[in-house]
Design a protein around this motif. Sequence first.
Motif, mmCIF file in Angstrom:
data_model
loop_
_atom_site.group_PDB
_atom_site.id
_atom_site.type_symbol
_atom_site.label_atom_id
_atom_site.label_comp_id
_atom_site.label_asym_id
_atom_site.label_seq_id
_atom_site.Cartn_x
_atom_site.Cartn_y
_atom_site.Cartn_z
ATOM 1 N N ARG A 108 19.269 -25.782 25.141
ATOM 2 C CA ARG A 108 18.995 -25.130 23.837
ATOM 3 C C ARG A 108 20.502 -24.452 23.418
ATOM 4 O O ARG A 108 20.709 -23.771 23.875
ATOM 5 C CB ARG A 108 18.060 -24.451 22.735
ATOM 6 C CG ARG A 108 18.181 -24.112 21.382
ATOM 7 C CD ARG A 108 16.729 -23.362 21.588
ATOM 8 N NE ARG A 108 17.012 -23.084 20.292
ATOM 9 C CZ ARG A 108 16.788 -21.575 18.934
ATOM 10 N NH1 ARG A 108 16.643 -21.020 20.326
ATOM 11 N NH2 ARG A 108 16.138 -21.795 17.929
ATOM 12 N N LEU A 109 21.024 -25.516 22.759
ATOM 13 C CA LEU A 109 22.958 -24.700 22.354
ATOM 14 C C LEU A 109 22.445 -23.606 21.146
ATOM 15 O O LEU A 109 21.932 -23.331 20.263
ATOM 16 C CB LEU A 109 23.368 -25.451 22.278
ATOM 17 C CG LEU A 109 23.986 -26.325 23.189
ATOM 18 C CD1 LEU A 109 24.981 -27.485 22.549
ATOM 19 C CD2 LEU A 109 24.165 -26.003 24.535
ATOM 20 N N SER A 110 23.334 -22.619 21.177
ATOM 21 C CA SER A 110 23.419 -21.708 19.941
ATOM 22 C C SER A 110 24.723 -21.609 19.225
ATOM 23 O O SER A 110 25.562 -21.251 20.215
ATOM 24 C CB SER A 110 22.790 -20.250 20.572
ATOM 25 O OG SER A 110 21.638 -20.330 20.240
ATOM 26 N N CYS A 111 25.749 -21.086 17.816
ATOM 27 C CA CYS A 111 26.521 -21.350 17.724
ATOM 28 C C CYS A 111 26.191 -20.475 16.236
ATOM 29 O O CYS A 111 26.163 -21.080 15.787
ATOM 30 C CB CYS A 111 27.227 -22.592 16.889
ATOM 31 S SG CYS A 111 28.629 -22.547 16.436
ATOM 32 N N ALA A 112 26.760 -18.839 16.392
ATOM 33 C CA ALA A 112 26.802 -17.923 16.178
ATOM 34 C C ALA A 112 28.083 -17.772 15.600
ATOM 35 O O ALA A 112 29.253 -17.526 16.020
ATOM 36 C CB ALA A 112 26.929 -15.996 16.521
ATOM 37 N N ALA A 113 28.476 -17.857 14.023
ATOM 38 C CA ALA A 113 29.487 -17.897 13.054
ATOM 39 C C ALA A 113 30.022 -15.773 12.799
ATOM 40 O O ALA A 113 28.749 -15.634 12.145
ATOM 41 C CB ALA A 113 30.118 -18.681 11.747
ATOM 42 N N SER A 114 31.167 -15.724 13.179
ATOM 43 C CA SER A 114 31.539 -14.157 12.714
ATOM 44 C C SER A 114 32.631 -14.167 12.018
ATOM 45 O O SER A 114 33.469 -14.722 12.638
ATOM 46 C CB SER A 114 30.823 -12.930 13.562
ATOM 47 O OG SER A 114 31.795 -13.428 14.915
ATOM 48 N N GLY A 115 32.881 -12.835 11.065
ATOM 49 C CA GLY A 115 34.520 -12.306 11.324
ATOM 50 C C GLY A 115 34.546 -12.023 8.884
ATOM 51 O O GLY A 115 33.543 -11.695 8.691
ATOM 52 N N SER A 116 35.457 -12.899 8.445
ATOM 53 C CA SER A 116 35.686 -12.909 7.236
ATOM 54 C C SER A 116 34.556 -13.700 6.493
ATOM 55 O O SER A 116 35.131 -14.205 5.344
ATOM 56 C CB SER A 116 36.522 -12.786 6.455
ATOM 57 O OG SER A 116 37.594 -13.864 7.406
ATOM 58 N N ILE A 117 33.001 -13.909 6.447
ATOM 59 C CA ILE A 117 32.499 -15.351 5.891
ATOM 60 C C ILE A 117 31.804 -14.537 4.681
ATOM 61 O O ILE A 117 31.282 -13.419 4.648
ATOM 62 C CB ILE A 117 31.540 -15.319 6.804
ATOM 63 C CG1 ILE A 117 32.041 -15.788 7.868
ATOM 64 C CG2 ILE A 117 30.613 -16.088 6.465
ATOM 65 C CD1 ILE A 117 31.134 -16.287 9.148
ATOM 66 N N PHE A 118 32.303 -16.155 3.702
ATOM 67 C CA PHE A 118 31.698 -15.237 2.501
ATOM 68 C C PHE A 118 30.692 -16.226 2.220
ATOM 69 O O PHE A 118 29.190 -15.179 1.801
ATOM 70 C CB PHE A 118 32.364 -15.577 0.847
ATOM 71 C CG PHE A 118 32.108 -15.790 -0.762
ATOM 72 C CD1 PHE A 118 31.686 -16.814 -0.364
ATOM 73 C CD2 PHE A 118 31.456 -14.324 -0.775
ATOM 74 C CE1 PHE A 118 31.124 -17.002 -2.573
ATOM 75 C CE2 PHE A 118 30.963 -14.213 -1.894
ATOM 76 C CZ PHE A 118 30.620 -15.642 -2.529
ATOM 77 N N SER A 119 30.324 -17.220 3.088
ATOM 78 C CA SER A 119 29.639 -18.480 2.691
ATOM 79 C C SER A 119 29.454 -19.241 4.134
ATOM 80 O O SER A 119 30.848 -19.937 4.222
ATOM 81 C CB SER A 119 28.743 -18.667 1.434
ATOM 82 O OG SER A 119 29.576 -19.656 0.940
#
Length: 124
Positions: free
Chosen positions: A19-30
């Motif tokens: 199972r792979l995971s990928c998390a996005a972070s930073g200056s995210i609006f959507s």
Amino acid sequence: QVQLVESGGGLVQPGGSLRLSCAASGSIFSVNAMGWYRQAPGNQRELVATITSRSIGNYADSLKGRFIISRDSAKNTVYLQMNSLKPEDTAVYYCNADVTEHLGGSSYGRVSYWGQGTQVTVSS
């Protein structure tokens, strides 16, 4: 700026699962669509699966039934459950996210980001 951090790759025997995971972070609006792509040595990068902001998945025809993409929008995270793995699934797997980014003030922009890649090796 937005960062995508992948995890979950590794060595697995044929027939196994990862199972792979990928998390996005930073200056995210959507975060809009997210997806997984892979690249084996000597090959071009190819689509594995994508998922819309409403969690509608789309798969490469050859992978339907073995791979499942999902997301947790509250965590800006996408997952790839890989079952019945075969040696030909060996590749570097890359996460992609289509992000609406807050650029400052009232300015927003839509940018496609890539993760650094995670190695998946299927071998006995």
